[in-house]
Write an enzyme that holds these catalytic residues in place. Structure first.
Site, PDB file in Angstrom:
ATOM      1  N   ASP A  29      16.908  -2.486  -0.167  1.00 10.48           N
ATOM      2  CA  ASP A  29      16.591  -3.104  -1.447  1.00 10.48           C
ATOM      3  C   ASP A  29      15.080  -2.980  -1.651  1.00 10.48           C
ATOM      4  OD1 ASP A  29      16.852  -4.900  -3.767  1.00 10.48           O
ATOM      5  OD2 ASP A  29      15.895  -6.370  -2.459  1.00 10.48           O
ATOM      6  N   ASP A  32      12.758  -5.085  -4.451  1.00 11.00           N
ATOM      7  CA  ASP A  32      12.032  -6.309  -4.799  1.00 11.00           C
ATOM      8  C   ASP A  32      12.292  -7.414  -3.781  1.00 11.00           C
ATOM      9  OD1 ASP A  32      10.791  -5.580  -7.405  1.00 11.00           O
ATOM     10  OD2 ASP A  32      12.881  -5.274  -7.975  1.00 11.00           O
TER      11      ASP A  32
END
Length: 220
Positions: A4, A6
């Site tokens: 991922d 953020d």
């Protein structure tokens, strides 16, 4: 290896805080802490719905709000993007080992292109953006798409996430999941290994996750 973006690789959630609160004030309100927690890890459309509802202004146009947020966050990403603790070292170790790697994010392509200036475009064999899938996180499609692009069975992938939405997506896909809470606490979940930060996480830890996952249920 599925990362991922953020809150996991880069400390960008604080930049989203700035943009979201600025828009809330533009609308004459203040985004609540509960509202901000609910937004973490969601698609832009869902984020705007949560923001509008939190402000008591559900009638607002989500596309207009999204355009405002996208323009502001692009400015912030150009000047304020920082690595999360341990993320740079882990990504470097993964790439040095020749492990196929994908970035799997709810952020849109325009924003991701700016982030890749910090993350390094050569660090990823595939990039899956939130505006390039039919079903965004928490649906498993983003992670299943990444595994397909890497030509690696999802059961042989480790996904690293920081939010409840992202963890749900990764877990539903069938990947082994390493969770690193950033802005939002994560509940203890069967099949999810949780650490305080990526500092100290190495290739041996990632390999152990796959071994543990294989022992937890039969191979398909």
């Amino acid at each position: 290896m599925l990362f991922d973006m953020d809150g996991t690789l880069v400390d960008s959630e604080k930049l989203w805080d700035v943009a979201l609160q600025e828009l809330a004030r533009e609308y004459g309100g203040e985004l609540s802490e509960d509202g901000r927690r609910s937004i973490t890890g969601t698609s832009m459309a869902e984020s705007m719905r949560i923001l509008h509802d939190d402000l008591g202004q559900p009638e607002r146009d989500a596309d207009i709000s999204a355009a405002w947020i996208n323009a502001r966050i692009l400015e912030l990403f150009r000047t304020g993007l920082r690595w999360q603790p341990g993320a740079f070292a882990l990504l470097g170790a993964v790439r040095a080992a020749g492990i196929p790697t994908a970035l799997v994010t709810s952020s849109g392509r325009a924003l991701v292109e700016i982030a890749l200036d910090t993350l390094g475009r050569d660090n990823f064999d595939a990039v899956v953006c939130g505006d390039e899938v039919v079903a965004a996180k928490p649906h498993p499609e983003p992670y299943l798409t990444a595994a397909r692009l890497l030509d690696v069975p999802i059961e042989r992938c480790v996904a690293i996430e920081d939010s409840p939405t992202g963890v749900a997506s990764a877990l539903a896909s069938g990947a082994a999941v390493l969770a690193v809470p950033a802005e939002v606490p994560l509940a203890s979940t069967v099949g999810v290994h949780q650490v305080e930060s990526l500092t100290g996480v190495d290739l041996e830890v990632l390999a152990d996750l796959l071994v543990d996952r294989a022992g937890a249920r039969p191979e398909r």
